[in-house]
Enzyme design. Structure first.
Site, PDB file in Angstrom:
ATOM      1  N   LYS A   1       7.835 -20.296  24.995  1.00  0.00           N
ATOM      2  CA  LYS A   1       8.588 -19.010  24.725  1.00  0.00           C
ATOM      3  C   LYS A   1       9.355 -18.875  26.109  1.00  0.00           C
ATOM      4  CE  LYS A   1       6.257 -16.745  20.939  1.00  0.00           C
ATOM      5  NZ  LYS A   1       7.245 -16.988  20.095  1.00  0.00           N
TER       6      LYS A   1
ATOM      7  N   LYS B   1       1.441 -18.527   6.884  1.00  0.00           N
ATOM      8  CA  LYS B   1       0.518 -18.848   8.165  1.00  0.00           C
ATOM      9  C   LYS B   1       0.267 -17.730   8.804  1.00  0.00           C
ATOM     10  CE  LYS B   1       3.465 -19.063  12.145  1.00  0.00           C
ATOM     11  NZ  LYS B   1       3.980 -19.666  13.322  1.00  0.00           N
TER      12      LYS B   1
ATOM     13  N   HIS C   1       3.911 -26.317  12.758  1.00  0.00           N
ATOM     14  CA  HIS C   1       5.207 -26.628  12.761  1.00  0.00           C
ATOM     15  C   HIS C   1       5.214 -28.141  13.519  1.00  0.00           C
ATOM     16  CE1 HIS C   1       5.879 -22.608  11.348  1.00  0.00           C
ATOM     17  NE2 HIS C   1       6.039 -22.185  12.696  1.00  0.00           N
TER      18      HIS C   1
ATOM     19  N   HIS D   1       7.615 -22.931   7.028  1.00  0.00           N
ATOM     20  CA  HIS D   1       9.122 -22.781   6.807  1.00  0.00           C
ATOM     21  C   HIS D   1       9.990 -23.906   7.578  1.00  0.00           C
ATOM     22  CE1 HIS D   1       8.833 -20.332  10.486  1.00  0.00           C
ATOM     23  NE2 HIS D   1      10.127 -20.852  10.693  1.00  0.00           N
TER      24      HIS D   1
ATOM     25  N   GLU E   1      12.012 -21.700  22.499  1.00  0.00           N
ATOM     26  CA  GLU E   1      12.501 -20.460  22.063  1.00  0.00           C
ATOM     27  C   GLU E   1      12.989 -19.631  23.374  1.00  0.00           C
ATOM     28  OE1 GLU E   1      10.159 -18.827  18.649  1.00  0.00           O
ATOM     29  OE2 GLU E   1       8.742 -19.565  20.180  1.00  0.00           O
TER      30      GLU E   1
ATOM     31  N   ASP F   1      -0.191 -21.330  17.303  1.00  0.00           N
ATOM     32  CA  ASP F   1       1.022 -20.697  16.602  1.00  0.00           C
ATOM     33  C   ASP F   1       2.022 -21.862  16.428  1.00  0.00           C
ATOM     34  OD1 ASP F   1       2.202 -18.291  15.759  1.00  0.00           O
ATOM     35  OD2 ASP F   1       3.705 -18.684  17.331  1.00  0.00           O
TER      36      ASP F   1
ATOM     37  N   ARG G   1       0.659  -1.304   0.007  1.00  0.00           N
ATOM     38  CA  ARG G   1       0.075   0.172   0.121  1.00  0.00           C
ATOM     39  C   ARG G   1       0.584   1.492  -0.016  1.00  0.00           C
ATOM     40  NH1 ARG G   1      -4.460  -0.458   4.834  1.00  0.00           N
ATOM     41  NH2 ARG G   1      -2.239  -0.944   5.727  1.00  0.00           N
TER      42      ARG G   1
HETATM   43  P1  NAD Z   1       3.472  -6.530   8.200  1.00  0.00           P
HETATM   44  O1  NAD Z   1       2.529  -5.937   8.851  1.00  0.00           O
HETATM   45  O2  NAD Z   1       5.175  -6.314   8.546  1.00  0.00           O
HETATM   46  O3  NAD Z   1       3.555  -6.180   6.689  1.00  0.00           O
HETATM   47  C1  NAD Z   1       2.346  -6.173   5.815  1.00  0.00           C
HETATM   48  C2  NAD Z   1       2.495  -5.826   4.735  1.00  0.00           C
HETATM   49  O4  NAD Z   1       1.248  -5.866   3.800  1.00  0.00           O
HETATM   50  C3  NAD Z   1       2.803  -4.418   4.403  1.00  0.00           C
HETATM   51  O5  NAD Z   1       3.997  -4.351   3.299  1.00  0.00           O
HETATM   52  C4  NAD Z   1       1.711  -3.737   4.158  1.00  0.00           C
HETATM   53  O6  NAD Z   1       1.758  -2.399   3.304  1.00  0.00           O
HETATM   54  C5  NAD Z   1       1.076  -4.608   3.298  1.00  0.00           C
HETATM   55  N1  NAD Z   1      -0.603  -4.482   3.172  1.00  0.00           N
HETATM   56  C6  NAD Z   1      -1.439  -4.097   4.382  1.00  0.00           C
HETATM   57  N2  NAD Z   1      -2.725  -3.978   3.833  1.00  0.00           N
HETATM   58  C7  NAD Z   1      -2.532  -3.998   2.616  1.00  0.00           C
HETATM   59  C8  NAD Z   1      -3.492  -3.631   1.513  1.00  0.00           C
HETATM   60  N3  NAD Z   1      -4.811  -3.329   1.838  1.00  0.00           N
HETATM   61  N4  NAD Z   1      -3.282  -3.549   0.091  1.00  0.00           N
HETATM   62  C9  NAD Z   1      -1.795  -3.947  -0.080  1.00  0.00           C
HETATM   63  N5  NAD Z   1      -0.918  -4.201   0.899  1.00  0.00           N
HETATM   64  C10 NAD Z   1      -1.343  -3.947   2.126  1.00  0.00           C
HETATM   65  O7  NAD Z   1       3.452  -8.063   8.434  1.00  0.00           O
HETATM   66  P2  NAD Z   1       4.589  -9.337   8.047  1.00  0.00           P
HETATM   67  O8  NAD Z   1       4.954  -9.663   9.503  1.00  0.00           O
HETATM   68  O9  NAD Z   1       5.369  -8.960   6.831  1.00  0.00           O
HETATM   69  O10 NAD Z   1       3.511 -10.558   7.879  1.00  0.00           O
HETATM   70  C11 NAD Z   1       2.761 -10.852   6.565  1.00  0.00           C
HETATM   71  C12 NAD Z   1       2.066 -11.890   6.713  1.00  0.00           C
HETATM   72  O11 NAD Z   1       3.132 -13.180   6.952  1.00  0.00           O
HETATM   73  C13 NAD Z   1       1.080 -12.181   7.918  1.00  0.00           C
HETATM   74  O12 NAD Z   1       0.141 -12.998   7.365  1.00  0.00           O
HETATM   75  C14 NAD Z   1       1.975 -13.156   8.825  1.00  0.00           C
HETATM   76  O13 NAD Z   1       1.249 -13.633   9.981  1.00  0.00           O
HETATM   77  C15 NAD Z   1       2.803 -13.813   7.998  1.00  0.00           C
HETATM   78  N6  NAD Z   1       4.085 -14.138   8.742  1.00  0.00           N
HETATM   79  C16 NAD Z   1       4.969 -13.573   9.164  1.00  0.00           C
HETATM   80  C17 NAD Z   1       6.114 -13.850   9.793  1.00  0.00           C
HETATM   81  C18 NAD Z   1       7.220 -13.036  10.150  1.00  0.00           C
HETATM   82  O14 NAD Z   1       8.238 -13.240  10.750  1.00  0.00           O
HETATM   83  N7  NAD Z   1       6.943 -11.573  10.264  1.00  0.00           N
HETATM   84  C19 NAD Z   1       6.531 -15.165  10.135  1.00  0.00           C
HETATM   85  C20 NAD Z   1       5.421 -16.024   9.396  1.00  0.00           C
HETATM   86  C21 NAD Z   1       4.345 -15.485   9.132  1.00  0.00           C
END
Ligand code: NAD
Length: 484
Positions: free
Chosen positions: A331, A148, A240, A178, A216, A235, A51
């Site tokens: 954790k 996830k 996992h 992963h 963890e 979670d 976004r």
């Molecule tokens: P984040 O909040 O850091 O990033 C979200 C992203 O989505 C941003 O780039 C934001 O701009 C974009 N976004 C939000 N609303 C939007 C919209 N309406 N249109 C377009 N883009 C939009 O989240 P994250 O930590 O990167 O996680 C992303 C996904 O991965 C989630 O489902 C999370 O559960 C999963 N996940 C994350 C991790 C991690 O280590 N961060 C690990 C496993 C799973």
């Protein structure tokens, strides 16, 4: 020994959520490492889509920073980063609106593999899938990668599967876990099905029990609100730990083929018995020396969500009837360590007499840290004075066994993304697997909610609550020490 890079076809990879935490920490640095390894063929491109308003050069700067911070210090030839960044561009795209989609479509090329990584919250999956079709980006061969959590329970997982199925065939959906991309986890299959030594003993007749631990040291960090709504069962266990359990317990598939492997994993999940509530211990970390507890972390003084869970499970089939599987994850424990331990039964008769004590072979597979494998074998204690026995480890760490090649080993995310481009779903969860896993976990969660179960407190830096130790002691067994 030189690590081999299996080429993939040129691709267009769109990362929705390309500015988010996951993209910056894992996906983009992983892609850079593959680029360094020469595995990103010429003509491939990576498009960040999110976004935030930003242009290509601002996005490249963000990618460059992410690689510097999370790239693992990989050294590449001079100019490699610049060449990588030249493959990267950005389109401001709103999953919930129509802005950006025409531009995004304009970037896609007919003769490339197309992959769309949904690195956004699951509430946006449906919107993305629908717009990919409406704006003509989705082709019959294109793939989507989803992160996830895949649902919060069976009902939401079914709804999510149904939403994706409206727009994509199951063969196009890559549900990422992963853990399955970790080198050691795949080695589990190599050890089981590539050696004659273990498989004949891999059953209830010879295995006393199996322990799976994912410990963890960190707390819930900045994910407090999400985590408190979820807990260790949702979670970690539902995905996992269950995936690890499936790989340990499954029957040998006829071949290493996506559906053959996933069919066998599904059979394991379906054969899991409901768990008696006496065999589940839920814990929550108490205050540390700074007064910071789980409840402080999630800003809810009454939270009953578990940050630790230990449980004893049984698989009702011929291979495993009677052999318990003990699972444990939490954790703020004393060390960051993930391990699967297969504990074999005692020899049927000790020719050395009762004084020789009890000795058992244990095959321990370490997922982290120091990935590798240890097989405890019993030998004679050296020296005169009769026959005393001693258990010693045959210890193999990948770092030592593979030398410099180990450093080249791909991280989970890189491997899995390359598998998406290759069109290989073996290491991704199928929709029916995810639903079966929820069908097993839901009643357990509903059970403790109905009982108003309060998690047992444990000290940060410990091995978890006392009751978890008792879960094993009652059976005359004990957990392996959690150590880094
Ligand atoms: P984040 O909040 O850091 O990033 C979200 C992203 O989505 C941003 O780039 C934001 O701009 C974009 N976004 C939000 N609303 C939007 C919209 N309406 N249109 C377009 N883009 C939009 O989240 P994250 O930590 O990167 O996680 C992303 C996904 O991965 C989630 O489902 C999370 O559960 C999963 N996940 C994350 C991790 C991690 O280590 N961060 C690990 C496993 C799973």
């Amino acid at each position: 020994m030189v690590s081999r890079v299996i080429p993939v076809d040129p691709f267009d990879l769109v990362i929705f959520g390309g500015t988010g935490d996951l993209a910056r920490r894992k996906i983009l640095p992983g892609l850079f490492r593959r680029f360094c390894a020469g595995q990103m063929p010429e003509g491939s491109q990576i498009i960040g889509a999110a976004r935030s308003e930003m242009d290509d050069s601002e996005y490249r700067e963000m990618v460059s920073d992410a690689v510097a911070e999370f790239g693992g210090g990989r050294t590449c030839e001079a100019g490699t980063l610049e060449a990588f960044l030249a493959t990267v561009s950005y389109v401001t795209t709103d999953a919930k609106g129509d802005g950006g989609w025409v531009d995004l479509n304009g970037k896609m090329r007919e003769d490339r593999v197309r992959a769309f990584y949904f690195s956004v919250g699951p509430s946006l999956f449906g919107d993305l899938a629908e717009r990919l079709h409406r704006f003509g980006l989705a082709t019959p061969e294109s793939r989507i990668v989803v992160e996830k959590p895949f649902g919060h329970d069976l009902e939401t997982a079914k709804a999510l599967n149904a939403t994706l199925a409206q727009h994509f065939d199951e063969t196009q959906i890559y549900r990422i876990d992963h853990y399955l991309g970790k080198e050691t986890v795949q080695n589990l299959m190599a050890v089981r099905f590539g050696n004659m030594l273990f498989e004949p003993l891999w059953n209830a007749q010879y295995v006393d029990h199996i322990q799976i631990t994912v410990a963890e040291t960190v707390g819930v960090g900045g994910r407090g609100a999400y985590y408190d709504h979820s807990g260790a069962m949702r979670d970690m266990v539902q995905n996992h730990l269950m995936q690890l359990l499936c790989l340990i317990a499954m029957e040998p598939p006829a071949k290493f083929d996506p559906n053959a492997v996933r069919d066998e994993k599904l059979k394991v999940i379906r054969a899991l018995e409901p768990v008696d509530w006496h065999h589940i211990v839920r814990g929550q970390y108490g205050a540390d020396e700074n007064g910071q507890s789980y409840r402080e972390d999630v800003e809810d003084p009454k939270s009953r969500t578990e940050s630790f869970i230990a449980m004893k499970c049984h698989i009702s089939n011929w291979r495993w009837a009677g052999t318990p599987f003990y699972l444990r994850t939490g954790k703020r424990l004393k060390a960051r360590a993930s391990e699967i331990a297969v504990v074999f039964k005692d020899a049927p008769h000790s020719i050395f007499g009762a004084d020789a004590g009890r000795h058992r072979n244990v095959l321990a597979i370490r997922l982290q840290p120091n990935e590798g494998m240890t097989l405890d074998v019993t030998i004679k204690e050296p020296g005169p004075g009769g026959m005393r026995l001693l258990d010693v480890p045959l210890d193999m760490s990948f770092a030592e066994a593979l030398g410099p090649d180990a450093e080249e080993a791909t991280e989970a995310y890189e491997r899995l993304i390359m598998d998406v481009i290759r069109g290989n779903q073996t290491l991704f969860m199928r929709g029916d697997e995810v639903e079966a896993a929820w069908a097993w976990t839901d009643p357990l969660i509903e059970g403790w909610q109905a009982r108003n179960d309060v998690p047992k407190q444990y000290d940060p830096g410990s091995s978890g609550p006392e009751d978890a130790l008792m879960l094993m002691h009652r059976d005359g067994r004990k957990w392996r020490e959690v150590k880094a």
